[in-house]
Design a protein around this motif. Structure first.
Motif, mmCIF file in Angstrom:
data_model
loop_
_atom_site.group_PDB
_atom_site.id
_atom_site.type_symbol
_atom_site.label_atom_id
_atom_site.label_comp_id
_atom_site.label_asym_id
_atom_site.label_seq_id
_atom_site.Cartn_x
_atom_site.Cartn_y
_atom_site.Cartn_z
ATOM 1 N N GLN A 179 0.817 -1.210 0.000
ATOM 2 C CA GLN A 179 0.000 0.000 0.000
ATOM 3 C C GLN A 179 0.856 1.267 0.000
ATOM 4 O OE1 GLN A 179 -3.340 -0.042 2.854
ATOM 5 N NE2 GLN A 179 -2.796 -2.166 3.272
ATOM 6 N N GLY A 180 2.163 1.114 -0.161
ATOM 7 C CA GLY A 180 3.058 2.264 -0.172
ATOM 8 C C GLY A 180 3.507 2.731 1.203
ATOM 9 N N VAL A 181 3.192 1.971 2.249
ATOM 10 C CA VAL A 181 3.561 2.363 3.606
ATOM 11 C C VAL A 181 5.082 2.404 3.761
ATOM 12 C CG1 VAL A 181 3.446 1.736 6.055
ATOM 13 C CG2 VAL A 181 1.405 1.529 4.602
ATOM 14 N N GLY A 182 5.775 1.375 3.301
ATOM 15 C CA GLY A 182 7.231 1.334 3.423
ATOM 16 C C GLY A 182 7.893 2.493 2.694
ATOM 17 N N ALA A 183 7.435 2.776 1.486
ATOM 18 C CA ALA A 183 8.000 3.890 0.727
ATOM 19 C C ALA A 183 7.741 5.216 1.431
ATOM 20 C CB ALA A 183 7.430 3.908 -0.691
ATOM 21 N N ARG A 184 6.576 5.365 2.050
ATOM 22 C CA ARG A 184 6.277 6.599 2.790
ATOM 23 C C ARG A 184 7.183 6.727 4.008
ATOM 24 N NH1 ARG A 184 5.995 11.495 2.886
ATOM 25 N NH2 ARG A 184 4.767 12.429 4.527
ATOM 26 N N LEU A 185 7.417 5.624 4.723
ATOM 27 C CA LEU A 185 8.334 5.652 5.863
ATOM 28 C C LEU A 185 9.703 6.163 5.438
ATOM 29 C CD1 LEU A 185 7.570 2.141 7.404
ATOM 30 C CD2 LEU A 185 7.030 4.330 8.479
ATOM 31 N N VAL A 186 10.218 5.614 4.341
ATOM 32 C CA VAL A 186 11.548 5.994 3.860
ATOM 33 C C VAL A 186 11.549 7.436 3.353
ATOM 34 C CG1 VAL A 186 13.368 5.466 2.187
ATOM 35 C CG2 VAL A 186 12.221 3.604 3.418
ATOM 36 N N ALA A 187 10.455 7.879 2.741
ATOM 37 C CA ALA A 187 10.375 9.266 2.273
ATOM 38 C C ALA A 187 10.453 10.243 3.450
ATOM 39 C CB ALA A 187 9.086 9.481 1.480
ATOM 40 N N VAL A 188 9.751 9.956 4.518
ATOM 41 C CA VAL A 188 9.817 10.811 5.711
ATOM 42 C C VAL A 188 11.223 10.767 6.299
ATOM 43 C CG1 VAL A 188 8.948 11.179 8.054
ATOM 44 C CG2 VAL A 188 7.346 10.624 6.203
ATOM 45 N N ALA A 189 11.826 9.586 6.346
ATOM 46 C CA ALA A 189 13.202 9.465 6.831
ATOM 47 C C ALA A 189 14.151 10.314 5.985
ATOM 48 C CB ALA A 189 13.632 7.998 6.821
ATOM 49 N N ARG A 190 13.974 10.269 4.678
ATOM 50 C CA ARG A 190 14.814 11.062 3.770
ATOM 51 C C ARG A 190 14.626 12.556 4.028
ATOM 52 N NH1 ARG A 190 12.833 9.456 -1.094
ATOM 53 N NH2 ARG A 190 11.351 11.155 -1.055
ATOM 54 N N GLU A 191 13.372 12.998 4.100
ATOM 55 C CA GLU A 191 13.081 14.423 4.326
ATOM 56 C C GLU A 191 13.682 14.917 5.638
ATOM 57 O OE1 GLU A 191 8.822 14.340 4.306
ATOM 58 O OE2 GLU A 191 8.742 13.810 2.175
ATOM 59 N N GLN A 192 13.505 14.157 6.689
ATOM 60 C CA GLN A 192 13.967 14.586 8.009
ATOM 61 C C GLN A 192 15.486 14.489 8.148
ATOM 62 O OE1 GLN A 192 12.125 16.145 10.282
ATOM 63 N NE2 GLN A 192 10.426 16.027 8.835
ATOM 64 N N SER A 193 16.094 13.527 7.490
ATOM 65 C CA SER A 193 17.558 13.432 7.498
ATOM 66 C C SER A 193 18.163 14.642 6.793
ATOM 67 C CB SER A 193 18.011 12.132 6.829
ATOM 68 O OG SER A 193 17.553 11.014 7.544
ATOM 69 N N ALA A 194 17.583 15.026 5.673
ATOM 70 C CA ALA A 194 18.050 16.219 4.967
ATOM 71 C C ALA A 194 17.842 17.467 5.821
ATOM 72 C CB ALA A 194 17.322 16.354 3.625
ATOM 73 N N ALA A 195 16.692 17.572 6.474
ATOM 74 C CA ALA A 195 16.405 18.729 7.328
ATOM 75 C C ALA A 195 17.391 18.827 8.495
ATOM 76 C CB ALA A 195 14.973 18.653 7.851
ATOM 77 N N ALA A 196 17.918 17.686 8.933
ATOM 78 C CA ALA A 196 18.893 17.664 10.027
ATOM 79 C C ALA A 196 20.307 17.978 9.549
ATOM 80 C CB ALA A 196 18.872 16.298 10.721
ATOM 81 N N GLY A 197 20.479 18.180 8.251
ATOM 82 C CA GLY A 197 21.788 18.527 7.704
ATOM 83 C C GLY A 197 22.591 17.365 7.159
ATOM 84 N N CYS A 198 22.008 16.185 7.127
ATOM 85 C CA CYS A 198 22.727 15.035 6.571
ATOM 86 C C CYS A 198 22.839 15.192 5.051
ATOM 87 C CB CYS A 198 21.992 13.733 6.898
ATOM 88 S SG CYS A 198 21.962 13.368 8.661
#
Length: 138
Positions: free
Chosen positions: A87-106
């Motif tokens: 249902q796209g849940v895993g991809a959404r989890l990783v998308a949020v992880a990507r967004e927040q990692s970038a926001a943290a300066g990674c």
């Protein structure tokens, strides 16, 4: 099998969870018995953050984002409940992880995966294949 009665799935960065529910989800996703791990303690000490996904019935997804304290973040323990897969849940989890990692300066988000998950991580999540090494310690 997806459960349409479960309602929409919402993903949340650093969302609340109990050790028992993450332990049960991890056990289901990785095919082992629940271990009684202290997920909250581990994540608080060692992680940049985590993403939880919930529907009306509870926790359906989880991913841990470890980091080196600087430019590198690492996706670990991506888990989706059987009732919410495809249902796209895993991809959404990783998308949020990507967004927040970038926001943290990674600058980099790393992931290791088994060959059977190649399409998920490369196609659905947008990772690029790289050469890497692995050393079994026990």
């Amino acid at each position: 099998m997806p459960d349409p009665a479960a309602g929409p799935v919402h993903a949340e960065w650093r969302g609340p969870f109990t050790n028992a529910e993450v332990d049960a989800l991890h056990a289901e996703a990785f095919g082992h018995a629940a271990l009684g791990d202290d997920w909250a303690g581990r994540l608080t000490r060692l992680s940049l953050g985590w993403v939880v996904a919930r529907d009306d019935h509870g926790l359906v997804g989880f991913v841990n984002v470890a980091w080196d304290g600087g430019a590198h973040a690492f996706v670990l323990d991506t888990a989706v409940a059987g009732r919410a897969r495809r249902q796209g849940v895993g991809a959404r989890l990783v998308a949020v992880a990507r967004e927040q990692s970038a926001a943290a300066g990674c600058e980099w988000l790393h992931v290791d995966f088994e060959d059977r998950l190649r399409d998920f991580y490369l196609d659905a999540c947008g990772f690029t294949p790289t050469s890497a090494g692995l050393l079994r310690l026990r």
